[in-house]
Design a protein around this motif. Sequence first.
Motif, PDB file in Angstrom:
ATOM      1  N   ASP A 269      79.537  69.318  25.572  1.00 61.32           N
ATOM      2  CA  ASP A 269      79.519  67.872  25.376  1.00 61.32           C
ATOM      3  C   ASP A 269      80.815  67.371  24.742  1.00 61.32           C
ATOM      4  N   GLY A 270      81.355  66.297  25.306  1.00 58.63           N
ATOM      5  CA  GLY A 270      82.492  65.609  24.711  1.00 58.63           C
ATOM      6  C   GLY A 270      83.843  66.239  24.955  1.00 58.63           C
ATOM      7  N   THR A 271      83.907  67.239  25.810  1.00 57.00           N
ATOM      8  CA  THR A 271      85.182  67.935  26.004  1.00 57.00           C
ATOM      9  C   THR A 271      85.760  67.665  27.388  1.00 57.00           C
ATOM     10  N   ALA A 272      87.045  67.948  27.511  1.00 55.41           N
ATOM     11  CA  ALA A 272      87.778  67.646  28.728  1.00 55.41           C
ATOM     12  C   ALA A 272      88.031  68.917  29.538  1.00 55.41           C
ATOM     13  N   HIS A 273      89.077  68.880  30.362  1.00 53.95           N
ATOM     14  CA  HIS A 273      89.340  69.897  31.371  1.00 53.95           C
ATOM     15  C   HIS A 273      89.730  71.239  30.755  1.00 53.95           C
ATOM     16  N   CYS A 274      88.981  72.280  31.109  1.00 53.36           N
ATOM     17  CA  CYS A 274      89.290  73.662  30.707  1.00 53.36           C
ATOM     18  C   CYS A 274      89.353  73.845  29.191  1.00 53.36           C
ATOM     19  N   ARG A 275      88.654  73.037  28.432  1.00 54.13           N
ATOM     20  CA  ARG A 275      88.738  73.116  26.977  1.00 54.13           C
ATOM     21  C   ARG A 275      88.335  74.479  26.447  1.00 54.13           C
ATOM     22  N   ASP A 276      87.363  75.119  27.074  1.00 54.98           N
ATOM     23  CA  ASP A 276      86.885  76.423  26.611  1.00 54.98           C
ATOM     24  C   ASP A 276      87.922  77.517  26.766  1.00 54.98           C
ATOM     25  N   MET A 277      88.934  77.307  27.589  1.00 53.25           N
ATOM     26  CA  MET A 277      89.913  78.363  27.861  1.00 53.25           C
ATOM     27  C   MET A 277      90.900  78.563  26.717  1.00 53.25           C
ATOM     28  N   TYR A 278      90.934  77.607  25.793  1.00 47.16           N
ATOM     29  CA  TYR A 278      91.910  77.677  24.708  1.00 47.16           C
ATOM     30  C   TYR A 278      91.333  78.398  23.488  1.00 47.16           C
ATOM     31  N   ALA A 279      92.201  79.049  22.754  1.00 48.35           N
ATOM     32  CA  ALA A 279      91.795  79.823  21.583  1.00 48.35           C
ATOM     33  C   ALA A 279      91.168  78.913  20.521  1.00 48.35           C
ATOM     34  N   PRO A 280      90.303  79.469  19.684  1.00 43.97           N
ATOM     35  CA  PRO A 280      89.663  78.673  18.635  1.00 43.97           C
ATOM     36  C   PRO A 280      90.683  77.939  17.760  1.00 43.97           C
ATOM     37  N   GLU A 281      90.422  76.682  17.539  1.00 43.02           N
ATOM     38  CA  GLU A 281      91.205  75.808  16.652  1.00 43.02           C
ATOM     39  C   GLU A 281      92.680  75.678  17.055  1.00 43.02           C
ATOM     40  N   ILE A 282      92.990  75.919  18.310  1.00 44.55           N
ATOM     41  CA  ILE A 282      94.384  75.832  18.742  1.00 44.55           C
ATOM     42  C   ILE A 282      94.913  74.404  18.662  1.00 44.55           C
ATOM     43  N   PHE A 283      94.021  73.412  18.762  1.00 46.45           N
ATOM     44  CA  PHE A 283      94.463  72.022  18.735  1.00 46.45           C
ATOM     45  C   PHE A 283      94.311  71.372  17.359  1.00 46.45           C
ATOM     46  N   SER A 284      93.899  72.158  16.373  1.00 42.44           N
ATOM     47  CA  SER A 284      93.761  71.598  15.025  1.00 42.44           C
ATOM     48  C   SER A 284      95.114  71.171  14.471  1.00 42.44           C
ATOM     49  N   GLN A 285      96.190  71.775  14.972  1.00 44.84           N
ATOM     50  CA  GLN A 285      97.537  71.383  14.535  1.00 44.84           C
ATOM     51  C   GLN A 285      97.855  69.945  14.916  1.00 44.84           C
TER      52      GLN A 285
END
Length: 437
Positions: free
Chosen positions: A387-403
């Motif tokens: 829910d609430g996520t965009a394209h291929c979001r699961d493919m990225y490592a945990p917390e990679i976008f927290s930066q």
Amino acid sequence: MSERMFMYKLAEEVGALVVTLEHRFYGKSYPVSDMSLDKLRFLTSEQAQADLARFIDFISALPVDSPSPHVTPKLVNKADISSSQWVSFGGSYPGNMATWLKLKYPAKVVGTVGSSAPVKSDYNYYRYAQVVGSAMSYDLIGGSDKCYSAIDSAMKVVHDAVESGSTDTLPSNLKPCGDINGAGDVYAYESEIYGWFQGTVQYNEQSSSNATVRSLCADLTDDSLSPIEALNKMAGNYFPQACVPSSWKDLVDELSEIEFDGSSAGRQWIYQSCNEFGYFQTTEGSDHPFISLKGCTLEVAGKKMCEDVFQIKDYDGPMRGGGQTEDGTYNYASDEHYGARVIQGANITMPNGSCDPWHSLGVVDSEAKFYDDSQITGELVDPVFIDGTAHCRDMYAPEIFSQYGFNDTQAVKDAHKRIKANVYQYIGFGDVETTSN
């Protein structure tokens, strides 16, 4: 492949070898000298599937500590992997490829994770616009009904100006780069504006970009501005350019370039779209705020595009199969070959984000808004809906976008645990918890 990716982290945990294969005709994988029409016949998903199967055999047969003379750069196996198990991963069209590999060459991989995979072909893909509109109104990610309505109102003003030949009255950030003459130029201009929302929703909160659903809606719902003024503000803040491209000729010229350059993918992808999948993102249909952009029709986005770029006479959609659907329309050959949403395989995980436009052609949970009754899956096929996520979001490592200030949601954390559990089961590595506290 890098440590930014979730499958890289999984490989580290189990001590796996990670190899990636570039699709024929893309990047620097040139099976022919150029992309002229006679050579593009070698660009099909079926041929690329055979490449994948052959690649697995080739890597598995490499001797230990002996460079292979047949590839560049030369590959050296550090261990004997002749009897190792393989798991395939991919996202978007590569998600299709990963899934189809398990269906067409089931003995080559013990399992697969096909993320954001649009396995159903669709010539007139207006559902993309429906998901974009739904995302722009979804409060969980910063959308709202007010934002949706503002887009709808602004698009009417934009198209009215185009239709009446009065684009000079549009605000500065919305002015076309040149005169708009004919349906092709209308498409070039209006698809560029539509594209601002497409790109934002498809990759929402997955980069350093300041353009998110939340930020766009903040501008679009500014009560001190009219909808067209708010769109102008949004364009200036997040999509600044001297003018809005409006030349059909420029589009066609770019896609008609036959020389490889090591990076461009437009000609290759449009060829595959014309030949196999469709995926032409129109603003037809209903239930979305871009309906007023009448220039983004199938007649231009699909038919005219394929005819003008590839000189296809009387183009009427992707390659047809031998049968018809229940409503009397024809089947696409790609759907007949791969099964579309009928995924009758084993050990297949199919994650999708609820705000990813491509999930409307994928395999999703039955309660999802864009679930299709044609979906049939085997007992060991696991749709993971996030829910609430965009394209291929699961493919990225945990917390990679927290930066960038975008922390993993609970839905993302749960999806990662579920995917990890499935992969571990596929390779017999052990049990893990599938949900987090």
